[in-house]
Design a protein around this motif. Structure first.
Motif, PDB file in Angstrom:
ATOM      1  N   UNK A 239       0.887  -1.170   0.000  1.00 32.31           N
ATOM      2  CA  UNK A 239       0.000   0.000   0.000  1.00 32.31           C
ATOM      3  C   UNK A 239       0.924   1.219   0.000  1.00 32.31           C
ATOM      4  N   UNK A 240       1.384   1.686  -1.159  1.00 35.94           N
ATOM      5  CA  UNK A 240       2.480   2.662  -1.226  1.00 35.94           C
ATOM      6  C   UNK A 240       2.285   3.932  -0.422  1.00 35.94           C
ATOM      7  N   UNK A 241       1.040   4.411  -0.283  1.00 37.87           N
ATOM      8  CA  UNK A 241       0.820   5.664   0.443  1.00 37.87           C
ATOM      9  C   UNK A 241       0.942   5.457   1.947  1.00 37.87           C
TER      10      UNK A 241
ATOM     11  N   UNK B 183      -9.478   5.588  -3.379  1.00 39.23           N
ATOM     12  CA  UNK B 183      -9.934   6.406  -4.507  1.00 39.23           C
ATOM     13  C   UNK B 183      -9.713   7.881  -4.202  1.00 39.23           C
ATOM     14  N   UNK B 184      -8.466   8.271  -4.087  1.00 41.43           N
ATOM     15  CA  UNK B 184      -8.141   9.694  -3.996  1.00 41.43           C
ATOM     16  C   UNK B 184      -6.833   9.935  -4.740  1.00 41.43           C
ATOM     17  N   UNK B 185      -6.647  11.135  -5.272  1.00 41.09           N
ATOM     18  CA  UNK B 185      -5.510  11.411  -6.158  1.00 41.09           C
ATOM     19  C   UNK B 185      -4.153  11.097  -5.557  1.00 41.09           C
ATOM     20  N   UNK B 186      -3.903  11.463  -4.296  1.00 38.14           N
ATOM     21  CA  UNK B 186      -2.583  11.251  -3.697  1.00 38.14           C
ATOM     22  C   UNK B 186      -2.237   9.767  -3.640  1.00 38.14           C
ATOM     23  N   UNK B 187      -3.203   8.935  -3.218  1.00 38.17           N
ATOM     24  CA  UNK B 187      -2.976   7.491  -3.150  1.00 38.17           C
ATOM     25  C   UNK B 187      -2.652   6.920  -4.524  1.00 38.17           C
ATOM     26  N   UNK B 188      -3.452   7.317  -5.506  1.00 34.37           N
ATOM     27  CA  UNK B 188      -3.309   6.745  -6.848  1.00 34.37           C
ATOM     28  C   UNK B 188      -1.982   7.159  -7.479  1.00 34.37           C
ATOM     29  N   UNK B 189      -1.614   8.411  -7.327  1.00 37.24           N
ATOM     30  CA  UNK B 189      -0.343   8.878  -7.891  1.00 37.24           C
ATOM     31  C   UNK B 189       0.838   8.181  -7.217  1.00 37.24           C
ATOM     32  N   UNK B 190       0.741   7.980  -5.903  1.00 35.18           N
ATOM     33  CA  UNK B 190       1.817   7.313  -5.170  1.00 35.18           C
ATOM     34  C   UNK B 190       1.947   5.855  -5.630  1.00 35.18           C
ATOM     35  N   UNK B 191       0.820   5.182  -5.805  1.00 32.75           N
ATOM     36  CA  UNK B 191       0.837   3.792  -6.272  1.00 32.75           C
ATOM     37  C   UNK B 191       1.409   3.711  -7.685  1.00 32.75           C
ATOM     38  N   UNK B 192       1.022   4.662  -8.528  1.00 30.37           N
ATOM     39  CA  UNK B 192       1.519   4.676  -9.909  1.00 30.37           C
ATOM     40  C   UNK B 192       3.031   4.845  -9.946  1.00 30.37           C
TER      41      UNK B 192
ATOM     42  N   UNK C 217       7.263  -4.529 -15.369  1.00 34.41           N
ATOM     43  CA  UNK C 217       6.941  -4.887 -16.753  1.00 34.41           C
ATOM     44  C   UNK C 217       5.436  -4.947 -16.949  1.00 34.41           C
ATOM     45  N   UNK C 218       4.728  -5.323 -15.889  1.00 32.51           N
ATOM     46  CA  UNK C 218       3.256  -5.452 -15.960  1.00 32.51           C
ATOM     47  C   UNK C 218       2.653  -4.824 -14.703  1.00 32.51           C
ATOM     48  N   UNK C 219       2.492  -3.502 -14.682  1.00 32.62           N
ATOM     49  CA  UNK C 219       1.995  -2.825 -13.477  1.00 32.62           C
ATOM     50  C   UNK C 219       0.467  -2.838 -13.384  1.00 32.62           C
ATOM     51  N   UNK C 220      -0.015  -2.817 -12.161  1.00 30.61           N
ATOM     52  CA  UNK C 220      -1.461  -2.697 -11.916  1.00 30.61           C
ATOM     53  C   UNK C 220      -1.681  -1.768 -10.726  1.00 30.61           C
ATOM     54  N   UNK C 221      -2.725  -0.965 -10.793  1.00 29.50           N
ATOM     55  CA  UNK C 221      -3.178  -0.182  -9.639  1.00 29.50           C
ATOM     56  C   UNK C 221      -4.521  -0.736  -9.207  1.00 29.50           C
ATOM     57  N   UNK C 222      -4.639  -1.016  -7.923  1.00 27.72           N
ATOM     58  CA  UNK C 222      -5.862  -1.554  -7.338  1.00 27.72           C
ATOM     59  C   UNK C 222      -6.498  -0.459  -6.477  1.00 27.72           C
ATOM     60  N   UNK C 223      -7.589   0.107  -6.939  1.00 27.10           N
ATOM     61  CA  UNK C 223      -8.254   1.176  -6.199  1.00 27.10           C
ATOM     62  C   UNK C 223      -9.496   0.620  -5.504  1.00 27.10           C
ATOM     63  N   UNK C 224      -9.791   1.181  -4.327  1.00 28.44           N
ATOM     64  CA  UNK C 224     -10.955   0.697  -3.593  1.00 28.44           C
ATOM     65  C   UNK C 224     -11.696   1.850  -2.926  1.00 28.44           C
ATOM     66  N   UNK C 225     -12.974   1.625  -2.694  1.00 31.89           N
ATOM     67  CA  UNK C 225     -13.822   2.595  -2.001  1.00 31.89           C
ATOM     68  C   UNK C 225     -14.989   1.841  -1.379  1.00 31.89           C
ATOM     69  N   UNK C 226     -15.271   2.118  -0.108  1.00 27.86           N
ATOM     70  CA  UNK C 226     -16.357   1.426   0.592  1.00 27.86           C
ATOM     71  C   UNK C 226     -17.706   1.796  -0.010  1.00 27.86           C
TER      72      UNK C 226
ATOM     73  N   UNK D 117     -10.772   6.337 -13.242  1.00 28.61           N
ATOM     74  CA  UNK D 117     -10.281   7.108 -14.389  1.00 28.61           C
ATOM     75  C   UNK D 117      -8.858   7.610 -14.157  1.00 28.61           C
ATOM     76  N   UNK D 118      -8.584   8.098 -12.955  1.00 27.97           N
ATOM     77  CA  UNK D 118      -7.236   8.613 -12.680  1.00 27.97           C
ATOM     78  C   UNK D 118      -6.207   7.479 -12.743  1.00 27.97           C
ATOM     79  N   UNK D 119      -6.572   6.312 -12.195  1.00 28.78           N
ATOM     80  CA  UNK D 119      -5.671   5.172 -12.251  1.00 28.78           C
ATOM     81  C   UNK D 119      -5.463   4.713 -13.692  1.00 28.78           C
ATOM     82  N   UNK D 120      -6.533   4.727 -14.490  1.00 29.29           N
ATOM     83  CA  UNK D 120      -6.434   4.289 -15.880  1.00 29.29           C
ATOM     84  C   UNK D 120      -5.581   5.246 -16.703  1.00 29.29           C
ATOM     85  N   UNK D 121      -5.503   6.505 -16.289  1.00 22.38           N
ATOM     86  CA  UNK D 121      -4.620   7.454 -16.971  1.00 22.38           C
ATOM     87  C   UNK D 121      -3.148   7.109 -16.750  1.00 22.38           C
ATOM     88  N   UNK D 122      -2.859   6.377 -15.654  1.00 20.20           N
ATOM     89  CA  UNK D 122      -1.472   6.064 -15.317  1.00 20.20           C
ATOM     90  C   UNK D 122      -1.054   4.660 -15.766  1.00 20.20           C
TER      91      UNK D 122
END
Length: 528
Positions: free
Chosen positions: A52-54, A81-90, A97-106, A132-137
Motif C-alpha cells: 500500500x504505497x501511500x 480512490x483519492x488522487x494522492x494514493x493513486x499517484x503514489x501507487x503509480x 513490466x506489468x503494473x497494476x493499480x488496485x483502487x478501492x472505495x467502501x 479514471x485517474x488510475x487508468x490514466x497512469x
C-alpha cells in the motif's frame, strides 16, 4: 497470465505482502518482502499485490523494489480512490513490466454513513474518478467496492457498472469483514453477472476474509458462478482471522478437478516450502492441523488409518505429500557433507543466497555438524534464515556470556558485547531467571532499556541435541520490534535474538554511532 477469455483458468492474486502483512505481528522489512516475492514468483502466482504505497515510505520503497526486481507476475499497488494514493501507487509500480493499480472505495450503507459520511451518489462519483485517474497512469486497473458483501445489490450493481465504464479491467467483490456464507456470496456474483452491463469485458475477482471460517468456501462458491480471480494469502494470514488461504483454494481446485474443472498456474510442489518460509519470516507458526501445510496434514496415528495406508495410500490420503512439496523423509546431512550438497539443499528448500551468504552458512553448518549427530532440513532452514536476517551491520555483537541458576541460589548473568568501534564492553546483572538476568545485563551494557512484550523458545529440529529457536518482541518508545535466532544453546539463542532487536532500536535512533549511555560498564577493553 493467460487472457481472461480462457474460461477454465483461475488467476491467483496473492496479497500476502499487503493484506497478509497487515496481520498483527506479521510486518516484514524490505529484504524479507523481496525474499517472499521471489518465492511467490517461483510458486507461479499471477499477481503480486506488493503493498500500500501511500501507507509509509517503507511500503513505497518495498513496492518500488519489487516492481523493479521481480519479473513474471503482475505487480500491483493498492490505493484508495483519492488522487494522492493513486499517484503514489503509480509511481511505485511504474518500473514493473506489468503494473497494476488496485483502487478501492467502501460502498456498504454502514461504511457510507459512519466512515465516509457520503451519499450513494457521492460514492459512485468518487469511484469513477478514482478508476479514471488510475487508468490514466496504467492500463491494468482493478476496482474493489469495499464491504461489497454487505452492500445493497442495486447500489453495488450501479457502482461496479460505472467502474467498468470508467476503465476498470478487473472487478473485485470483497467480503471485507467475513460476513458472507457460500450461498449468499455466490448469489452476489450471480446477480452481478446477470445485471451489470459490460461485466464480460472484466475479470471478475473475489476477496474473502475468514471471520466465520468460510473464506475458502466462499471463494470456491464464487468460482462456481464464474469468478476467475481469487485474492488470497500464504497460510491465510491477514486482518483479524485472516484471508482466503492460497494453498487451500489451489489444492481444492487441483484435487477436485473432476468437480470444478478449473486450473491454476501454481506449481503446487512449492506450497509447503513457501509456507515454511513465511512462518520463519513472520514468526507466526502454522497450526499443526492446518490443511495442506500443517505438520499433521499427512500424518497418521490411528491404527485403522495406519493399516489402510500400508495397504493402499488412497484409503486415507486424497493428496500426495509430494504434490505440495512435503518430503516424506528429510535429507540427512553430516560433517562429511560438502559445499555443493549443502548448496543444492538450500536451493531445494527455496532460499536465494549469495555466494558470500552461502559461505557463511557452510561455516556455521560445519560447526553445527560437530555438535549434532544428524543435520535436518529444519537446521538448514534456520541457518539460511539467520543469514537472510543478517544483512545489516550490527552495532553490538555477542562476544561471550555466562549465566548461573539453581535451587536456592541467586540467578545472575554476565555478558561481553563487542561494539562496532571494536571495543568490548562487559557487565553483569541478577534477575528472576537466567534469561531475565541475561537481558538485564545486555541493557546495562548497551544503555537501551526496552520492555519485553513476548518471548518464546521452541525446538526447530528433533532429538535431544535439537536446535533451539528464540523469538523476542520488545517495545521501545511506543514502537515494537521482533528478533529471532537459533542455536543448540537456547540461552545463547535468546541473547542473539535480544541483541537483534536492540540493534534495530539503536540503528533507528542513530545510523552512524551509538549514543552515550548513562551507565558506564564495569570494564571496557580494546577489540582485536
Amino acid at each position: 497470465m493467460p487472457p481472461p477469455t480462457d474460461p477454465n483458468r483461475v488467476i491467483i492474486f496473492d496479497t500476502t505482502l499487503r493484506d497478509g502483512e497487515q496481520s498483527p505481528g506479521c510486518s516484514m522489512n524490505l529484504g524479507e518482502k523481496l525474499e517472499m516475492a521471489h518465492a511467490l514468483t517461483a510458486l507461479g502466482v499471477d499477481v503480486i499485490e506488493a503493498g500500500f504505497p501511500i501507507a509509509s515510505p517503507g511500503d513505497f520503497e518495498s513496492v518500488q523494489a519489487i516492481a523493479r526486481q521481480i519479473h513474471g507476475p503482475v505487480i500491483c499497488g493498492l490505493a484508495r480512490c483519492n488522487p494522492a494514493d493513486i499517484d503514489r501507487a503509480a509511481d511505485a509500480v511504474k518500473d514493473a513490466a506489468r503494473p497494476r493499480i488496485h483502487v478501492f472505495l467502501a460502498t456498504s450503507a454502514i461504511h457510507r454513513e459512519f466512515k465516509l459520511r457520503m451519499t450513494p451518489a457521492e460514492v459512485a462519483a468518487k469511484a469513477v474518478e478514482g478508476v479514471k485517474r488510475a487508468r490514466d497512469r496504467v492500463e491494468d486497473v482493478e476496482f474493489s467496492p469495499e464491504d461489497a458483501a454487505r452492500t445493497e445489490l442495486d447500489f453495488l450493481t450501479e457502482v461496479v457498472e460505472k467502474a467498468i465504464e470508467a476503465g476498470a479491467t478487473t472487478l473485485n467483490i470483497p467480503d471485507t469483514v467475513g460476513y458472507a456464507v457460500p450461498s449468499h456470496y455466490a448469489s452476489i456474483i450471480r446477480h452481478l453477472k446477470k445485471h451489470v452491463r459490460g461485466i464480460e469485458k472484466c475479470v471478475l475477482s473475489v476477496h474473502c476474509h475468514d471471520d466465520l471460517g468460510m473464506a475458502v468456501a466462499n471463494s470456491l462458491a464464487a468460482l462456481g458462478e464464474g469468478a476467475r480471480q481469487v485474492e488470497c494469502t500464504v497460510n491465510g494470514i491477514g486482518e483479524r482471522a485472516g484471508n482466503t488461504s492460497l494453498e487451500e483454494v489451489v489444492m481444492a481446485l487441483h484435487t477436485r478437478r473432476d468437480f470444478y474443472k478449473l486450473t491454476t498456474g501454481i506449481n503446487t510442489r512449492h506450497l509447503y516450502p513457501v509456507s515454511r518460509k513465511l512462518s520463519h519470516i513472520t514468526g507466526m507458526a502454522v497450526q499443526r492441523n492446518k490443511a495442506i501445510v500443517g505438520q499433521n496434514a499427512f500424518a497418521h496415528e490411528a491404527g485403522i488409518h495406519q493399516d489402510g495406508m500400508l495397504k493402499e495410500r488412497s484409503t486415507y490420503e486424497i493428496m500426495k505429500p509430494e504434490d505440495v512439496g512435503l518430503l516424506r523423509t528429510e535429507l540427512v546431512l553430516g560433517k562429511h557433507s560438502g559445499r555443493h550438497a549443502l548448496k543444492q539443499r538450500v536451493t531445494d528448500l527455496g532460499y536465494h543466497l549469495t555466494d558470500e551468504q552461502l559461505n557463511r552458512v557452510f561455516d556455521e553448518f560445519k560447526k553445527l555438524a560437530d555438535l549434532k549427530k544428524e543435520i535436518y532440513d529444519a537446521d538448514i532452514e534456520a541457518l539460511a534464515e539467520n543469514q537472510l536476517q543478517a544483512g545489516t551491520r550490527n552495532v553490538w555483537t555477542l562476544a561471550g556470556f555466562t549465566s548461573t541458576a539453581g535451587t536456592g541460589s541467586q540467578t545472575s548473568a554476565a555478558v561481553s558485547l563487542r561494539h562496532q568501534d571494536g571495543t568490548v564492553r562487559r557487565d553483569a546483572a541478577v534477575g528472576n531467571g537466567p534469561i531475565d538476568a541475561l537481558f538485564k545485563a545486555v541493557d546495562r551494557v548497551t544503555g537501551v532499556p526496552v520492555k519485553v512484550i513476548d518471548y518464546r523458545v521452541r525446538s526447530v529440529t528433533q532429538d535431544m541435541d535439537a536446535m533451539g529457536e528464540a523469538q523476542v518482541e520488545i517495545d521501545h518508545e511506543g514502537k515494537r520490534s521482533k528478533g529471532r535466532a537459533v542455536s543448540v544453546d537456547v540461552i545463547e539463542a535468546s541473547a542473539l535474538a535480544y541483541l537483534e532487536v536492540i540493534n534495530r532500536v539503536v540503528s533507528r535512533k542513530s545510523r552512524d554511532r551509538l549514543k552515550p549511555t548513562d551507565h558506564v560498564p564495569t570494564e571496557v577493553v580494546p577489540g582485536p
